[in-house]
Design an enzyme around this catalytic site. Structure first.
Site, PDB file in Angstrom:
ATOM      1  N   CYS A 118       0.842  -1.209   0.000  1.00 40.92           N
ATOM      2  CA  CYS A 118       0.000   0.000   0.000  1.00 40.92           C
ATOM      3  C   CYS A 118       0.870   1.249   0.000  1.00 40.92           C
ATOM      4  O   CYS A 118       1.413   1.634   1.037  1.00 40.92           O
ATOM      5  CB  CYS A 118      -0.905  -0.016   1.233  1.00 40.92           C
ATOM      6  SG  CYS A 118      -1.873   1.474   1.433  1.00 40.92           S
ATOM      7  N   CYS A 121      -0.385   4.084   2.220  1.00 44.62           N
ATOM      8  CA  CYS A 121      -0.118   3.915   3.651  1.00 44.62           C
ATOM      9  C   CYS A 121       1.350   4.205   3.974  1.00 44.62           C
ATOM     10  O   CYS A 121       1.658   4.853   4.966  1.00 44.62           O
ATOM     11  CB  CYS A 121      -0.413   2.486   4.101  1.00 44.62           C
ATOM     12  SG  CYS A 121      -1.933   1.804   3.449  1.00 44.62           S
ATOM     13  N   ASP A 122       2.253   3.714   3.150  1.00 44.91           N
ATOM     14  CA  ASP A 122       3.672   3.694   3.535  1.00 44.91           C
ATOM     15  C   ASP A 122       4.586   4.611   2.720  1.00 44.91           C
ATOM     16  O   ASP A 122       5.741   4.812   3.095  1.00 44.91           O
ATOM     17  CB  ASP A 122       4.204   2.252   3.434  1.00 44.91           C
ATOM     18  CG  ASP A 122       3.425   1.310   4.346  1.00 44.91           C
ATOM     19  OD1 ASP A 122       3.006   1.770   5.421  1.00 44.91           O
ATOM     20  OD2 ASP A 122       3.238   0.140   3.981  1.00 44.91           O
TER      21      ASP A 122
END
Ligand code: FAD
Length: 293
Positions: A118, A121-122
């Site tokens: 993701c 997300c990261d």
């Protein structure tokens, strides 16, 4: 969410069960540009928030619980939660899908420490660092483009000599000076100490093996369906996706499926939403035909 919204609005006695947060994969999507009604695009988080408010307006009850087991052949059907058992006259399965793993050395060890599924997300953890994106479809291109906001360089590692992604995304990715394509190449090992420090790659035609120094690996090589729960109870295709007819009905009466979990060609929010609506309507008709409404 759409099946729940339609069912609640049709005044069925419905319950939505979700093990994490309502919204599924859309929650991990940075920007959605192809869902109709939002000409400027919308963040995945906001789209989910709007869908949830709309469902709540029709008093859809949502419970944050994981379904551990299902007995779909029983009448009524039985739904097992961690501490409770529910009964339902009809079940709509919108179980979605999960990202496929590479299955190479270092992947498990470094998941959450440099290996990610993701970018939204990261991505921000990789400011001014070099990263690799594995895959050649739409999601791989979208995520590679998103990573250009943070990473100094993005290697796109793709096993074929051309992309599967749509033209527009291909063009954008190829025009970006921070993205470099490594064609006909597969990752063979993820290297590092306390975090990722490099990736070992192999050219599929020449067999040449070499490493690139990177700190992040983003994997977008497709999805596997979340169908563990229904194995042996429903008809699945070779990849494990649920087979339905065009009205989202499975071969088991009173069991319907919608979204990414279905056997089909195209997995998007718009298709999941359309199928959720159709599944709710089919379930409603099924209940009526049984005199259950
Ligand atoms: C990074 C990324 C970017 C994307 N970009 C786009 C885009 O730009 N446009 C677009 O149209 N599509 C995009 N997609 C695809 C889109 O998100 C999916 O097609 C869509 O979310 C499918 O919806 P779904 O409800 O079928 O499944 P999911 O979103 O996978 O939802 C399934 C839900 O079921 C829950 N669940 C599963 N098993 C259980 C259980 N046993 N008990 C309780 N709950 C359970 C899961 O927690 C999950 O919330 C993207 C996907 C990703 C990952």
């Amino acid at each position: 969410m759409t099946a729940g919204l339609y069912s609640a609005r049709a005044r069925l006695r419905v319950l939505l069960l979700e093990r994490l947060a309502p919204g599924g994969q859309v929650l991990t999507t940075d920007r959605v540009e192809n869902y109709p009604g939002f000409p400027e695009g919308i963040s995945g988080f906001e789209l989910v928030d709007r869908m949830k408010s709309q469902a709540e307006r029709f008093e859809l009850p949502i419970r944050n619980e994981e379904v551990m087991r299902l007995d779909l052949r029983a009448e009524p059907k039985r739904v097992f939660l961690p501490h409770e058992e529910l009964e339902a006259k009809a079940v709509i399965l919108a179980l979605g899908a999960t990202w496929k793993k590479l299955g190479i050395d270092g992947e498990g060890l470094f998941t959450g420490k440099g290996v990610s599924y993701c970018a939204t997300c990261d991505g921000p953890f990789f400011r001014d660092q070099q990263v690799a994106v594995i895959g050649g479809g739409d999601t791989a291109m979208e995520e590679a483009l998103f990573l250009t906001r943070f990473a100094s360089k993005i290697y796109v590692v793709h096993r074929r000599d051309r992309l599967r992604a749509t033209r527009l995304l291909q063009e954008r990715a190829m025009d970006d000076p921070r993205i470099e394509f490594l064609w006909e190449t597969v990752p063979t090992r993820i290297l590092g100490g306390s975090g990722v420090e490099g990736i070992e790659l192999r050219h599929v035609r020449t067999g040449e093996v070499y490493t690139k120094p990177i700190h992040g690996v983003f994997v977008f090589i497709g999805t596997v369906p979340n169908t563990q729960l229904v194995k042996g109870q429903l008809e699945l295709d070779e990849e494990g996706f649920i087979l339905t007819d065009q009205n989202m009905e499975t071969a088991v009466p009173g069991v319907f499926a919608a979204g990414d979990v279905r056997s089909k060609l195209f997995r998007q929010i718009s298709t999941a939403v359309g199928e959720g609506a159709a599944a709710s309507y089919s379930a409603e008709r099924y209940l009526e035909s049984r005199g259950h409404h």
